[in-house]
Design a protein around this motif. Structure first.
Motif, PDB file in Angstrom:
ATOM      1  N   PRO A  95       0.802  -1.232   0.000  1.00  0.00           N
ATOM      2  CA  PRO A  95       0.000   0.000   0.000  1.00  0.00           C
ATOM      3  C   PRO A  95       0.839   1.288   0.000  1.00  0.00           C
ATOM      4  N   GLN A  97       0.398   4.190   1.326  1.00  0.00           N
ATOM      5  CA  GLN A  97       0.602   4.874   2.613  1.00  0.00           C
ATOM      6  C   GLN A  97       1.798   4.285   3.367  1.00  0.00           C
ATOM      7  N   GLY A 126       0.135   0.638   9.980  1.00  0.00           N
ATOM      8  CA  GLY A 126      -0.463   0.472   8.656  1.00  0.00           C
ATOM      9  C   GLY A 126      -0.412  -0.980   8.197  1.00  0.00           C
ATOM     10  N   HIS A 129      -2.954  -3.123  10.159  1.00  0.00           N
ATOM     11  CA  HIS A 129      -4.315  -2.911   9.646  1.00  0.00           C
ATOM     12  C   HIS A 129      -4.498  -3.636   8.323  1.00  0.00           C
ATOM     13  N   ASP A 130      -3.572  -3.398   7.411  1.00  0.00           N
ATOM     14  CA  ASP A 130      -3.745  -3.899   6.049  1.00  0.00           C
ATOM     15  C   ASP A 130      -3.438  -5.386   5.903  1.00  0.00           C
ATOM     16  N   ASN A 133      -5.186  -7.375   9.082  1.00  0.00           N
ATOM     17  CA  ASN A 133      -6.584  -6.991   9.334  1.00  0.00           C
ATOM     18  C   ASN A 133      -6.880  -6.902  10.831  1.00  0.00           C
ATOM     19  N   HIS A 135      -7.604  -4.472  13.850  1.00  0.00           N
ATOM     20  CA  HIS A 135      -8.056  -3.108  14.149  1.00  0.00           C
ATOM     21  C   HIS A 135      -8.509  -3.063  15.600  1.00  0.00           C
ATOM     22  N   TYR A 201       4.673  -9.042   3.157  1.00  0.00           N
ATOM     23  CA  TYR A 201       4.117  -8.716   1.834  1.00  0.00           C
ATOM     24  C   TYR A 201       4.814  -9.440   0.679  1.00  0.00           C
TER      25      TYR A 201
END
Ligand SMILES: [Zn+2]
Length: 230
Positions: A95, A97, A126, A129-130, A133, A135, A201
């Motif tokens: 991502p 960000q 970040g 979250h991404d 997942n 939160h 990633y």
């Protein structure tokens, strides 16, 4: 820092990340000399310059950018002149960000390690979250949730990043608790973020790519077999 092997004459282009040999017509070394001057502008003592300068031009056709570094002639000091900061260039499936926070942290890593640590902490959040997942109400709770999902040693290092990054994020609330983060520590945190990007990633992407390729080959073989029996 630009990665250079002065014995093997190789360097990694800081713009595109390609490793290459720099001993080519594109690259040059400038040893430099200077003199001290007398009052009537006559050179008196000539001596070697403190730094030797290297100018590399990238051989990758899609890049061709020029890198300039200075290397201390009497010490091992290497300074980056162009570009002034170096970071890894991650693919676009990571991502934007996260890449932005990581790159921005690298721009200020030496000048403001505390601010860089805060950005690296945001980078980690970040990714939680991404990628995972997760939160929760704050980073503290999110890191706790991560605990059983990753190897213990990896989790301990991530928890360490949270503690150091907090210093930058909350220093205005509790001035007495400011703990200095030096460039060396910020560099270690940066390495940890790079490692997590690779382990999470990039590893997932490469794994999925390989699985898809194997499935494609398998489908193709089955088609061939079917055609053979018709
Ligand atoms: Zn390049």
């Amino acid at each position: 820092m630009v990665e250079v092997d002065f014995l093997k004459h190789t360097y990694t282009c800081p713009f595109c990340g390609r490793e290459q040999v720099y001993w080519s017509s594109h690259s040059s070394e400038d040893v430099g000399y200077y003199s001290t001057w007398s009052n009537d502008n006559v050179p008196t003592v000539a001596r070697d310059a403190e730094f030797k300068f290297y100018c590399f031009k990238c051989n990758n056709n899609a890049c061709e950018k020029v890198t300039v570094i200075g290397k201390g002639r009497f010490t091992d000091t290497v300074i980056s002149i162009v570009p002034q900061y170096v970071h890894k260039h991650y693919p676009s499936y990571i991502p934007q960000q996260i890449r932005n926070d990581y790159e921005e942290a690298n721009m200020i890593l030496d000048k403001s390690p505390k601010a860089a640590a805060t950005l690296l902490r945001r980078c980690l959040q970040g990714m939680l979250h991404d990628f995972w997942n997760i939160h929760e109400k704050n980073l503290n709770a999110e890191i706790t949730t991560l605990k059983n999902k990753v190897p213990t040693s990896q989790w301990n290092a991530i928890d360490g990043l949270r503690k150091i990054g907090n210093i930058g994020a909350h220093m205005e609330q509790d001035v007495d608790r400011i703990v200095e983060v030096d460039a060396n520590e910020a560099q270690k945190l940066n390495r940890l973020i790079e490692l997590l990007i690779e382990k999470w990633y990039i590893a997932r992407h490469d794994e999925e790519l390989l699985y898809a390729e194997i499935c494609d080959i398998s489908d193709e073989k089955q088609d061939q077999r079917k055609r053979g029996t018709e």
